[in-house]
Design an enzyme around this catalytic site. Structure first.
Site, PDB file in Angstrom:
ATOM      1  N   VAL A  25       0.929  -1.359   0.052  1.00 41.70           N
ATOM      2  CA  VAL A  25       0.017  -0.080   0.046  1.00 41.70           C
ATOM      3  C   VAL A  25       0.831   1.189   0.000  1.00 41.70           C
ATOM      4  O   VAL A  25       0.304   2.357  -0.218  1.00 41.70           O
ATOM      5  CB  VAL A  25      -0.852   0.244   1.153  1.00 41.70           C
ATOM      6  CG1 VAL A  25      -2.174  -0.837   1.043  1.00 41.70           C
ATOM      7  CG2 VAL A  25      -0.264  -0.079   2.462  1.00 41.70           C
ATOM      8  N   TYR A  82       1.830   5.249  15.236  1.00 44.79           N
ATOM      9  CA  TYR A  82       0.680   4.257  15.292  1.00 44.79           C
ATOM     10  C   TYR A  82      -0.598   5.475  15.532  1.00 44.79           C
ATOM     11  O   TYR A  82      -1.529   5.461  14.941  1.00 44.79           O
ATOM     12  CB  TYR A  82       0.644   3.365  16.197  1.00 44.79           C
ATOM     13  CG  TYR A  82      -0.139   2.339  15.886  1.00 44.79           C
ATOM     14  CD1 TYR A  82      -0.318   1.449  14.658  1.00 44.79           C
ATOM     15  CD2 TYR A  82      -1.332   2.227  16.951  1.00 44.79           C
ATOM     16  CE1 TYR A  82      -1.490   0.644  14.789  1.00 44.79           C
ATOM     17  CE2 TYR A  82      -2.387   1.368  16.967  1.00 44.79           C
ATOM     18  CZ  TYR A  82      -2.397   0.787  15.775  1.00 44.79           C
ATOM     19  OH  TYR A  82      -3.535  -0.392  15.439  1.00 44.79           O
TER      20      TYR A  82
HETATM   21  N1  LIG Z   1      -5.054  -6.734  16.912  1.00 46.25           N
HETATM   22  C1  LIG Z   1      -5.396  -5.536  17.613  1.00 46.25           C
HETATM   23  O1  LIG Z   1      -5.281  -5.742  18.887  1.00 46.25           O
HETATM   24  C2  LIG Z   1      -5.804  -4.204  16.781  1.00 46.25           C
HETATM   25  C3  LIG Z   1      -6.290  -3.102  17.638  1.00 46.25           C
HETATM   26  C4  LIG Z   1      -6.609  -2.012  16.889  1.00 46.25           C
HETATM   27  C5  LIG Z   1      -6.435  -2.032  15.541  1.00 46.25           C
HETATM   28  N2  LIG Z   1      -6.041  -2.997  14.946  1.00 46.25           N
HETATM   29  C6  LIG Z   1      -5.718  -2.717  13.380  1.00 46.25           C
HETATM   30  O2  LIG Z   1      -6.477  -3.875  12.603  1.00 46.25           O
HETATM   31  C7  LIG Z   1      -5.785  -4.035  11.270  1.00 46.25           C
HETATM   32  C8  LIG Z   1      -5.145  -5.576  11.241  1.00 46.25           C
HETATM   33  O3  LIG Z   1      -4.475  -5.864  12.568  1.00 46.25           O
HETATM   34  P1  LIG Z   1      -4.162  -7.465  12.530  1.00 46.25           P
HETATM   35  O4  LIG Z   1      -3.729  -7.462  14.066  1.00 46.25           O
HETATM   36  O5  LIG Z   1      -5.207  -8.166  12.052  1.00 46.25           O
HETATM   37  O6  LIG Z   1      -3.071  -7.530  11.902  1.00 46.25           O
HETATM   38  P2  LIG Z   1      -2.130  -8.525  10.614  1.00 46.25           P
HETATM   39  O7  LIG Z   1      -0.703  -7.947  10.686  1.00 46.25           O
HETATM   40  O8  LIG Z   1      -2.576  -9.958  10.976  1.00 46.25           O
HETATM   41  O9  LIG Z   1      -2.963  -7.825   9.347  1.00 46.25           O
HETATM   42  C9  LIG Z   1      -2.340  -6.936   8.638  1.00 46.25           C
HETATM   43  C10 LIG Z   1      -1.964  -7.344   7.043  1.00 46.25           C
HETATM   44  O10 LIG Z   1      -1.532  -6.303   6.453  1.00 46.25           O
HETATM   45  C11 LIG Z   1      -0.256  -6.752   5.657  1.00 46.25           C
HETATM   46  N3  LIG Z   1       0.509  -5.697   5.414  1.00 46.25           N
HETATM   47  C12 LIG Z   1       1.347  -5.096   6.223  1.00 46.25           C
HETATM   48  N4  LIG Z   1       1.957  -4.221   5.597  1.00 46.25           N
HETATM   49  C13 LIG Z   1       1.502  -3.781   4.328  1.00 46.25           C
HETATM   50  C14 LIG Z   1       1.723  -3.181   3.196  1.00 46.25           C
HETATM   51  N5  LIG Z   1       2.704  -2.030   3.331  1.00 46.25           N
HETATM   52  N6  LIG Z   1       1.172  -3.449   2.079  1.00 46.25           N
HETATM   53  C15 LIG Z   1       0.131  -4.388   2.078  1.00 46.25           C
HETATM   54  N7  LIG Z   1      -0.207  -5.254   3.051  1.00 46.25           N
HETATM   55  C16 LIG Z   1       0.441  -4.874   4.122  1.00 46.25           C
HETATM   56  C17 LIG Z   1       0.360  -7.838   6.513  1.00 46.25           C
HETATM   57  O11 LIG Z   1       1.151  -8.885   5.721  1.00 46.25           O
HETATM   58  C18 LIG Z   1      -0.911  -8.505   7.021  1.00 46.25           C
HETATM   59  O12 LIG Z   1      -1.415  -9.596   6.402  1.00 46.25           O
HETATM   60  C19 LIG Z   1      -4.516  -2.987  11.549  1.00 46.25           C
HETATM   61  O13 LIG Z   1      -4.982  -1.853  10.789  1.00 46.25           O
HETATM   62  C20 LIG Z   1      -4.495  -2.817  12.905  1.00 46.25           C
HETATM   63  O14 LIG Z   1      -3.801  -1.541  13.379  1.00 46.25           O
HETATM   64  C21 LIG Z   1      -5.650  -4.107  15.479  1.00 46.25           C
END
Ligand SMILES: NC(=O)c1ccc[n+]([C@@H]2O[C@H](COP(=O)([O-])OP(=O)(O)OC[C@H]3O[C@@H](n4cnc5c(N)ncnc54)[C@H](O)[C@@H]3O)[C@@H](O)[C@H]2O)c1
Length: 264
Positions: A69, A161
């Site tokens: 992205v 973040y």
């Molecule tokens: N897990 C939590 O507690 C939590 C809390 C608040 C917000 N979030 C948000 O939820 C979303 C997903 O989190 P998650 O825990 O499932 O993480 P995750 O890492 O499992 O999912 C994110 C995905 O994005 C991909 N990715 C990373 N950088 C990229 C890039 N530059 N281009 C394309 N793909 C890319 C990764 O390979 C991964 O598959 C994120 O936006 C995170 O900030 C998560």
């Protein structure tokens, strides 16, 4: 079949490896289960392909694409691929979010900070930039940006973040207002503490503590008793993507078990 006849791009639809499921993968699977054809986009192609394989194995329709992205040409190519395959984009789900290398303001590393902003804020912006023209032409579309309660709650140790997610909220509201007359809805989900591998495996490794200790610590912070699961984020995304949310745009929806109610 709440997304029957619809097509979706799930950006960040792979996941960090680990014991549980990530938010993007859970959302891609649920969208497909509800009838959508899903283009799973991720920086890690093998992980996007795993998600697509799971969808196809369950009888759904999916394809995978490798993209970053942070790269505008890759965002444009992802939109083009969806349009070539499906002829339209009904749902754009921007799930990508990173926090690695982040720090409190007085210790910030500018290169890390800029990378987090580029991925968390400009990534969704670039995907929207390229998907919105097709949605305007269709006269419809639903965009969901995955933000975080960090954007509105106290978080002092991850300045990149927090500020990237706060700006993503502002981007969501701006896009919602600018595109409402074209039938495009733009909303954000603000997950709280979710039991995903990025959070649990990731943070326990950084802090050098067992995952069970971290899970118990996170569960204790949630008024509803324990962390959410990726399915909780996916269910909120399904609602916002579906026609049931047809009168809802510009909303910043916490999915946090009540955590943001705690002030002080
Ligand atoms: N897990 C939590 O507690 C939590 C809390 C608040 C917000 N979030 C948000 O939820 C979303 C997903 O989190 P998650 O825990 O499932 O993480 P995750 O890492 O499992 O999912 C994110 C995905 O994005 C991909 N990715 C990373 N950088 C990229 C890039 N530059 N281009 C394309 N793909 C890319 C990764 O390979 C991964 O598959 C994120 O936006 C995170 O900030 C998560």
């Amino acid at each position: 079949m709440r997304l029957a006849e619809k097509t979706a791009i799930v950006v960040g639809g792979g996941q960090t490896p680990g014991e549980t499921m990530g938010n993007g993968r859970a959302t891609a699977l649920l969208f497909a289960r509800e009838g959508a054809r899903v283009l799973v986009a991720d920086r890690v192609l093998a992980s996007a392909e795993d998600t697509a394989r799971m969808i196809i194995g369950a009888g759904g329709d999916a394809a995978a694409i490798e993209m970053d992205v942070a790269d505008e040409a890759a965002c444009e190519a992802t939109v083009r691929r969806a349009l070539d395959m499906y002829g339209r984009i009904d749902v754009l789900h921007n799930n990508v979010g990173i926090g690695a290398g982040d720090a409190p303001p007085h210790r910030v590393d500018v290169a890390n900070y800029e990378r987090i902003m580029r991925v968390n804020l400009e990534g969704p912006l670039l995907m929207c930039k390229h998907a919105i023209p097709a949605m305007r032409e269709q006269g419809s579309g639903a965009i969901i940006n995955v933000s975080s309660i960090a954007s509105i709650a106290g978080m002092t140790n991850m300045i990149g973040y927090k500020t990237s997610k706060a700006a993503l909220n502002a981007l969501t509201q701006t896009l919602a207002l600018a595109n409402a007359r074209f039938g495009i809805r733009v909303n954000a989900i603000l997950p709280g503490l979710i039991n995903t591998p990025m959070a649990i495996e990731g943070i326990s490794a950084v802090r050098g503590i067992p995952r069970e200790t971290l899970i118990a610590e996170r569960d204790r912070q949630v008024p509803l008793g324990k962390m959410g699961a990726a399915d909780d984020v996916a269910n909120a995304a399904l609602f916002l993507a579906s026609d049931e949310a047809r009168f809802i745009t510009g909303v910043l929806l916490p999915v946090d078990g009540g955590q943001t109610l705690r002030v002080g």
